[in-house]
Design an enzyme around this catalytic site. Structure first.
Site, PDB file in Angstrom:
ATOM      1  N   TYR A   7       0.836  -1.210   0.000  1.00 35.92           N
ATOM      2  CA  TYR A   7       0.000   0.000   0.000  1.00 35.92           C
ATOM      3  C   TYR A   7       0.865   1.251   0.000  1.00 35.92           C
ATOM      4  O   TYR A   7       0.689   2.153  -0.818  1.00 35.92           O
ATOM      5  CB  TYR A   7      -0.933  -0.011   1.205  1.00 35.92           C
ATOM      6  N   LYS A  66       1.151   3.819  -3.282  1.00 34.49           N
ATOM      7  CA  LYS A  66       0.700   5.193  -3.094  1.00 34.49           C
ATOM      8  C   LYS A  66       1.840   6.172  -3.380  1.00 34.49           C
ATOM      9  O   LYS A  66       1.628   7.227  -3.989  1.00 34.49           O
ATOM     10  CB  LYS A  66       0.177   5.395  -1.675  1.00 34.49           C
TER      11      LYS A  66
END
Length: 599
Positions: free
Chosen positions: A335, A339
């Site tokens: 994640y 990102k």
């Protein structure tokens, strides 16, 4: 933290035991990840549009003109129109500063009549943001909501059910009475689409309207599952923002592209981490020991694996490769890395689009507005708090002195609105980053959090399935996964009826059933501990100088209407009188005690 980062969506373990804790797949969800798990890098054709990002060489730069719209010139003294840098303004005069103090940023003037496009619109933070805009600025223009649905009517149904019918909007409902629904439908425009598709999957009619009318795009969509398949995380968090930016360039009136990220894109480096935009190729480790990160290579890698691996091996292998690639470059999970790569894509390809990136830390329930304690689904800390209150998590793998950077959702929304107005008014090409974080201005440790939870549940205990009050003890802290595993296995066995005194008296069928249940619960808790481990021993804090500067630029009226000062949060009071009562009411659907109802 199978989806740990900034707010989980609710989910449960595949176990029907009454002792079951919140799932490790309880999504720590930053914004919204609707539909994000079903789209993968299934072919090389998918990645082609993202392999031609502009690349610039320092050798081509001769000088920089210190004008309002800075121009970079090449050696032939010609403007390079592809390249934009932030505006450099003359130092403010005393008169300028006095005028700013009086007039502030001009937030309400900016919102008046302005049209927005919001992605991830049914997510936790997006709802808080939409509610605040509508409440303080009823004369705002249209808010187009990108909704993943089978058709326009289904998109409208989702808006009615998940937004207009949401308890978060009860202040607006009270304000407008019978005219509430009409007011909401006059402002909110559902748009059937998908951020992962070209032109957001928007139909021709909506496409023409949005590109003609939208002033600000707010990207609040993300896949926040921490151990997600690498391809799915890349699609949602890296490629989709680039697609949305390409769409933004087609909007005739656009004054700002605002992207919601997370402070944890900064990775696992210790120290104070700054509000600095990513450049293409940045990683979180010493560049002398590891080559530069190549976003295009990562996309190719995930796509190639799908095409070369046996189909039955693809899901697990892509989870493993995502974690391995993240840790290779200094991030703690897929994640964070995807990102960060999404931010790189935006910065590399923004051209003359004004960009603001807001990075919240761990977003939890509302502090004050529109009322304390509203929350949607499990967030980062909530599986721990509720499992502790239910007596199912008497200990955890955590350093009690670790600072957990928490920020209430309504304060994040105010940072977004203030930054949006500040940069949307000027609309100058550039990129600015804001941390919405508490660790440097008002830190709270994990020990503090568990102490607040203990005091709350001791005074207002939860009930077990027999209607008896659940008694909890002080939290036990463990520094290694082995010591935690041994402890939790013994605790679950005793509570599950497999103690040395009771176990031998069970018939073989009962014992087998209990053993299987206890094993599942133990494995799930150990999995949860491993996912949370990087955050339970985190050694960094997040600088918020830009955000504090933004606060100083606001007028007194704006500061009162859009509070964002995290120093004002008393964490003990917040957990006791807002957050935990909010979890009971909105997540586990338990009625509050009279003491809590009066808050």
């Amino acid at each position: 933290m199978s989806s740990l980062l900034l707010g989980f969506a609710s989910a449960t373990f595949p176990c029907k035991s009454s002792m079951m804790i919140a799932s490790p797949h309880t999504a720590i969800r930053a914004h919204s990840n609707e539909g994000a798990n079903s789209t993968f890098l299934s072919s090389k054709e998918f990645r082609k549009p993202f392999l031609q990002l502009p690349r610039f060489s320092q050798d081509n730069v001769q000088n920089i003109a210190p004008s309002r719209n800075m121009a970079i010139k090449n050696k032939n003294n010609r403007n390079c129109h592809d390249v934009c840098v932030a505006t450099v303004a003359a130092p403010p005069t005393i008169m300028d500063m006095a005028r700013e103090l009086r007039d502030g940023i001009g937030i309400l003037n900016f919102l008046e009549g302005r049209n927005f496009l919001v992605t991830g619109a049914t997510g936790f933070l997006a709802k808080v943001l939409i509610e605040k805009i509508l409440r303080v600025s009823p004369n705002v223009g249209k808010i187009f909501l990108l909704i993943k649905a089978k058709d326009e009517q289904a998109a409208m149904d989702r808006v009615k059910d998940e937004i207009i019918g949401c308890e978060l909007f009860k202040c607006l409902r009270q304000q407008y009475g019978e005219g509430y629904t009409n007011f909401m439908l006059s402002k909110l425009v559902p748009v059937n689409g998908d951020i992962r598709e070209s032109n957001m999957g928007i139909g021709d009619d909506s496409f023409c309207q949005i590109t003609q009318e939208v002033d600000v795009i707010i990207n609040s969509a993300a896949n926040t599952t921490l151990d997600e398949r690498y391809d799915a995380a890349l699609v949602a968090n890296t490629i989709a923002p680039s697609r949305l930016l390409s769409f933004a360039k087609k909007c005739k009136k656009l004054s700002l592209f605002l992207h919601l990220s997370t402070t944890y894109v900064n990775g696992e480096r210790p120290g104070i981490l700054m509000e600095k935009a990513f450049e293409m190729g940045d990683s979180r480790i010493d560049s002398s020991t590891q080559g530069k990160l190549d976003v295009h290579h990562e996309i190719n890698l995930a796509s190639d694996l799908i095409e070369t691996l046996p189909p039955n091996e693809v899901p697990q292998k892509l989870k493993e490769i995502g974690l391995a690639r993240a840790r290779m470059y200094g991030w703690q999970n897929v994640y964070q890395m995807t990102k960060a790569m999404g931010e790189m894509m935006i910065n590399a390809d923004r051209g003359r689009v004004p960009v603001v990136i807001v990075r919240p830390s761990v977003i939890e329930s509302t502090f004050q507005e529109p009322f304390p304690g509203w929350i949607q689904g499990y967030r980062v800390l909530d599986p721990l708090i509720l499992s502790y209150g239910k007596g199912r998590l008497p200990g955890f793998l955590v350093d009690p002195d670790t600072v957990m950077d928490v920020v209430p959702a309504d304060l994040v929304a105010n940072v977004i609105i203030a930054a949006m107005a500040k940069h949307g008014i000027v609309a100058s090409p550039g990129i600015d980053v804001y941390h919405a974080a508490s660790s440097t201005v008002n830190p709270m440790t994990m020990c503090d959090m568990f102490d607040y939870s203990h005091d709350y549940f001791a005074a207002s205990p939860l009930m077990d399935n027999q209607g008896d009050e659940i008694q909890i003890a002080d939290m036990e802290y463990f520094s290694s996964i082995d010591s935690f595993s041994s402890y939790i296995q013994k605790d679950i066995a005793e509570k599950g009826g497999l103690s040395e005194e009771i176990g031998p008296n069970l018939n073989p069928k009962q014992r087998s059933r209990l053993e299987a249940r206890c094993k599942r619960m133990t494995e799930n808790l150990i999995h949860l501990a491993k996912l949370y481990e990087p955050y339970m021993f985190y050694r960094a804090s997040f600088d918020s100088w830009n955000t504090r500067k933004l606060m100083r630029q606001m007028s007194t009226e704006e500061s009162n209407k859009f509070p964002m000062d995290l120093k004002s949060v008393n964490w003990e009071d917040y957990f006791a009188n807002a957050h935990i009562p909010g979890l009971k009411r909105h997540v586990i659907k338990k009625p509050s005690s009279p003491r809590q109802d009066s808050i």
